[in-house]
Design a protein around this motif. Structure first.
Motif, PDB file in Angstrom:
ATOM      1  N   ASP A   1      28.565  23.231 -16.705  1.00  0.00           N
ATOM      2  CA  ASP A   1      28.174  24.302 -17.620  1.00  0.00           C
ATOM      3  C   ASP A   1      27.931  23.652 -18.978  1.00  0.00           C
ATOM      4  O   ASP A   1      28.871  23.300 -19.691  1.00  0.00           O
TER       5      ASP A   1
ATOM      6  N   ALA B   1      24.554  32.298 -17.524  1.00  0.00           N
ATOM      7  CA  ALA B   1      25.273  31.178 -16.913  1.00  0.00           C
ATOM      8  C   ALA B   1      25.903  31.623 -15.602  1.00  0.00           C
ATOM      9  O   ALA B   1      25.866  30.900 -14.600  1.00  0.00           O
TER      10      ALA B   1
ATOM     11  N   SER C   1      33.250  33.048 -17.073  1.00  0.00           N
ATOM     12  CA  SER C   1      32.160  33.099 -16.083  1.00  0.00           C
ATOM     13  C   SER C   1      32.303  31.963 -15.067  1.00  0.00           C
ATOM     14  O   SER C   1      31.968  32.122 -13.893  1.00  0.00           O
TER      15      SER C   1
ATOM     16  N   LYS D   1      22.638  30.565 -27.450  1.00  0.00           N
ATOM     17  CA  LYS D   1      23.536  29.865 -28.387  1.00  0.00           C
ATOM     18  C   LYS D   1      22.748  28.743 -29.043  1.00  0.00           C
ATOM     19  O   LYS D   1      21.890  28.977 -29.871  1.00  0.00           O
TER      20      LYS D   1
HETATM   21  C1  LIG Z   1      30.779  27.597 -21.758  1.00  0.00           C
HETATM   22  C2  LIG Z   1      30.108  28.935 -21.686  1.00  0.00           C
HETATM   23  N1  LIG Z   1      29.433  29.275 -20.589  1.00  0.00           N
HETATM   24  C3  LIG Z   1      28.819  30.453 -20.478  1.00  0.00           C
HETATM   25  C4  LIG Z   1      28.855  31.383 -21.506  1.00  0.00           C
HETATM   26  C5  LIG Z   1      28.155  32.683 -21.307  1.00  0.00           C
HETATM   27  O1  LIG Z   1      28.276  33.103 -19.973  1.00  0.00           O
HETATM   28  P1  LIG Z   1      27.325  34.184 -19.331  1.00  0.00           P
HETATM   29  O2  LIG Z   1      25.937  33.694 -19.473  1.00  0.00           O
HETATM   30  O3  LIG Z   1      27.788  34.262 -17.910  1.00  0.00           O
HETATM   31  O4  LIG Z   1      27.532  35.471 -20.076  1.00  0.00           O
HETATM   32  C6  LIG Z   1      29.551  31.067 -22.678  1.00  0.00           C
HETATM   33  C7  LIG Z   1      29.648  32.026 -23.793  1.00  0.00           C
HETATM   34  O5  LIG Z   1      30.455  31.912 -24.680  1.00  0.00           O
HETATM   35  C8  LIG Z   1      30.191  29.819 -22.765  1.00  0.00           C
HETATM   36  O6  LIG Z   1      30.875  29.463 -23.868  1.00  0.00           O
END
Ligand SMILES: Cc1ncc(COP(=O)(O)O)c(C=O)c1O
Length: 380
Positions: A186, A84, A112, A212
């Protein structure tokens, strides 16, 4: 419980009968078929002379198309990204703001997202506008009240990652459009398990992780890019995102043009030949089960848990509106005490802030729900 909960999906996963897994919002269990694909992919890598354009290109395009179909868009709209954060950084790289303008983010958003927009603010001179909600207010009302012409970017999820509280993206998108703000979503905590009408919401960018709710391996995620942004600047320049890169003999005939659409934003090593087909397994399962039906089923599961929890005197933390597939409950005891109780019952949940986060998926059975309720009863 409606709809009925047949147990037949559980056999698709490596879940022991005496364990209840309610932490899909953290990491989904990999389907057995995906595990087999990873083993096959590892074998191909162990014998790299067997790698062909099927692995370098075709499997990758199939994965892109499967995600695109779930989003109701064409493959040209989708970039393959590792995380993400990478997708969000790509969005931020291609947006602008300035002093006196704001990026709107909800309070307690996922790190993030927050760090990406902090870095964007440092680059552009704009500020972050963090929007909180009162306990009896829903996120949509809080966000709508904060949107005005000073907001350059609205950066929201459609489900709050800590407790499943819902954002009405269509209403927020309309308000953002009214003031000329860009919309970055997101959707990591809901894509595939909750219907999302992209044609109605029309975000500028949308990210979703693959590990997920999409039941995929770690390291493969997705970025939707609206047509207006498909001529922008990628985070990195790599060989395979360029036109004609399937012809390995001609790679030194350097090519300025990118592959079409959002492919210019594809990550380096996006072919990920150990993992790509495994990711497609999860995407196919979601397509087969159908997002609306998944949503209905998981809504029935969390609805039943919510009703039982309220009967035990436990309060929900998700506010007046929550998504079907995640339930947040306020802990009546310290998290360490609760963790010991859940562990004793062999129940896996997430602890996020002051809440326990309950996140089932299609493998969840009646016995899992009973096991969870047994643990909750012991907490009060
Ligand atoms: C809303 C959301 N976005 C992103 C992520 C993961 O982020 P990244 O892919 O940057 O590790 C999570 C993980 O729990 C999340 O809950």
């Amino acid at each position: 419980m409606t709809p009925a909960m047949p147990d037949d999906y559980r056999g698709l996963f490596d879940l022991p009968d005496d364990l209840a897994y309610f932490n899909c919002a953290s990491v989904a269990p990999l389907p057995r078929a995906a595990r087999r694909e990873i083993a096959a992919g590892a074998m191909r890598h162990a014998q790299p002379w067997s790698l062909t354009n099927t692995q370098w290109i075709d499997d990758v395009e199939e994965r892109r198309s499967l995600f695109a179909a779930l989003a109701g868009v064409g493959g040209d709209a989708i970039a393959l990204v590792p995380a993400a954060s990478y997708g969000l950084a790509t969005a931020a790289r291609n947006l602008d703001a300035g002093p006196g303008r704001f990026v709107l983010v909800p309070a307690d958003d996922f790190p993030s997202d927050v760090y990406t927009w902090r870095s964007f603010a440092a680059r552009t001179g704009c500020s972050i506008l963090t929007v909180g909600r009162d306990p009896d207010q829903d996120w949509t009302a809080a966000v709508l009240a904060a949107i005005d012409e000073r907001v350059a970017v609205v950066a929201v999820p459609n489900v709050h990652w800590t407790d499943g509280a819902l954002f009405d993206l269509e209403a927020i998108a309309a308000a953002a459009r009214d003031v000329g703000a860009r919309l970055v979503i997101d959707a990591s905590q809901s894509f595939g398990v909750m219907p999302l009408d992209l044609a109605a919401v029309r975000p500028d960018f949308l990210v979703a992780v693959g590990y997920k709710w999409l039941l995929g391996p770690y390291g493969l995620s997705y970025l939707y890019v609206a047509e207006d942004h498909r001529h922008g600047v990628p985070l990195e320049e790599n060989w395979i995102q360029r036109l004609g890169s399937e012809d390995f003999a001609r790679l030194v005939e350097y090519e300025d043009r990118y592959r079409p659409g959002a492919r210019r934003y594809d990550m380096g090593q996006r072919s990920a030949f150990e993992l790509t087909r495994a990711a497609s397994v999860g995407l196919r399962l979601i397509a087969e089960w159908e997002t609306a039906a998944i949503s209905e089923r998981l809504g029935a599961v969390t609805g039943r848990i919510e009703a039982a929890a309220k009967g035990l005197g436990l309060a929900t933390t998700s506010g007046p509106l929550r998504c079907p597939h995640i339930l947040g409950l306020a802990l009546p005891v310290p998290a360490s005490v609760a963790a010991a109780v859940f562990a004793r019952h062999n129940v896996h949940v997430g602890f996020r802030g002051p809440a326990v986060r309950i996140a089932p998926h299609m493998y969840t059975t009646e016995a899992d729900v009973e096991r969870l309720l047994g643990a909750l009863a012991e907490l009060v």
